[in-house]
Scaffold this active site. Structure first.
Site, PDB file in Angstrom:
ATOM      1  N   CYS A  61       0.824  -1.213   0.000  1.00 56.06           N
ATOM      2  CA  CYS A  61       0.000   0.000   0.000  1.00 56.06           C
ATOM      3  C   CYS A  61       0.859   1.264   0.000  1.00 56.06           C
ATOM      4  O   CYS A  61       1.613   1.505   0.941  1.00 56.06           O
ATOM      5  CB  CYS A  61      -0.906  -0.048   1.224  1.00 56.06           C
ATOM      6  SG  CYS A  61      -1.724   1.489   1.635  1.00 56.06           S
TER       7      CYS A  61
ATOM      8  N   CYS B 229       0.191   3.674   2.914  1.00 54.90           N
ATOM      9  CA  CYS B 229       0.721   3.063   4.141  1.00 54.90           C
ATOM     10  C   CYS B 229       2.221   3.334   4.259  1.00 54.90           C
ATOM     11  O   CYS B 229       2.724   3.627   5.348  1.00 54.90           O
ATOM     12  CB  CYS B 229       0.480   1.553   4.153  1.00 54.90           C
ATOM     13  SG  CYS B 229      -1.246   1.063   4.081  1.00 54.90           S
TER      14      CYS B 229
END
Length: 136
Positions: free
Chosen positions: A57, A60
């Site tokens: 991600c 993230c």
């Protein structure tokens, strides 16, 4: 069964397993097993910021260093617990995580607030103050 006060999510009591620590100062913890969630998150005497992330991600990857810096700069006023949703899909499902990153503020074994996505650092600090009473 354990129950979050503000959530209908239930967690069965299980044997307590220690998480492996990601840093030497114990301000950042990688959840080593789903069973460790009970001790590391729900029974922690300090406020907990639970970061649900995935290694693939992009947001993230941008949020992680911000949260880790905040945890280390906070001198132990809270603990950052990192939960890889791909490794712990069962737990992420029980928490209702449907987007990453999702960050939960947990205090006294209860989820106080949460946010999803990347936020600017000042907004995260405001979130911490409001949800956990931690001023950075």
């Amino acid at each position: 069964m354990l129950r979050f006060a503000n959530k209908s999510t239930k967690f069965a009591k299980s044997s307590l397993v220690f998480a492996r620590f990601a840093s030497s100062n114990n301000n950042v913890v990688n959840l080593g097993s789903s069973e460790a969630f009970q001790k590391v998150v729900l029974e922690n005497s300090k406020p907990v910021l639970l970061d649900c992330y995935a290694t693939w991600c992009g947001p993230c990857k941008r949020l992680t260093p911000v949260l880790e810096k905040m945890a280390n700069d906070a001198n132990g006023s809270f603990v950052l617990v990192k939960l890889d949703v791909d490794e712990h899909g069962d737990l992420a499902g029980k928490l209702g995580v449907n987007a990453v990153p999702t960050v939960f503020a947990v205090k006294d074994g209860k989820i106080k607030e949460q946010f999803s996505g990347m936020l600017p650092e000042p907004n995260i600090k405001a979130f911490m103050k409001t949800a956990l009473g931690v001023e950075l």
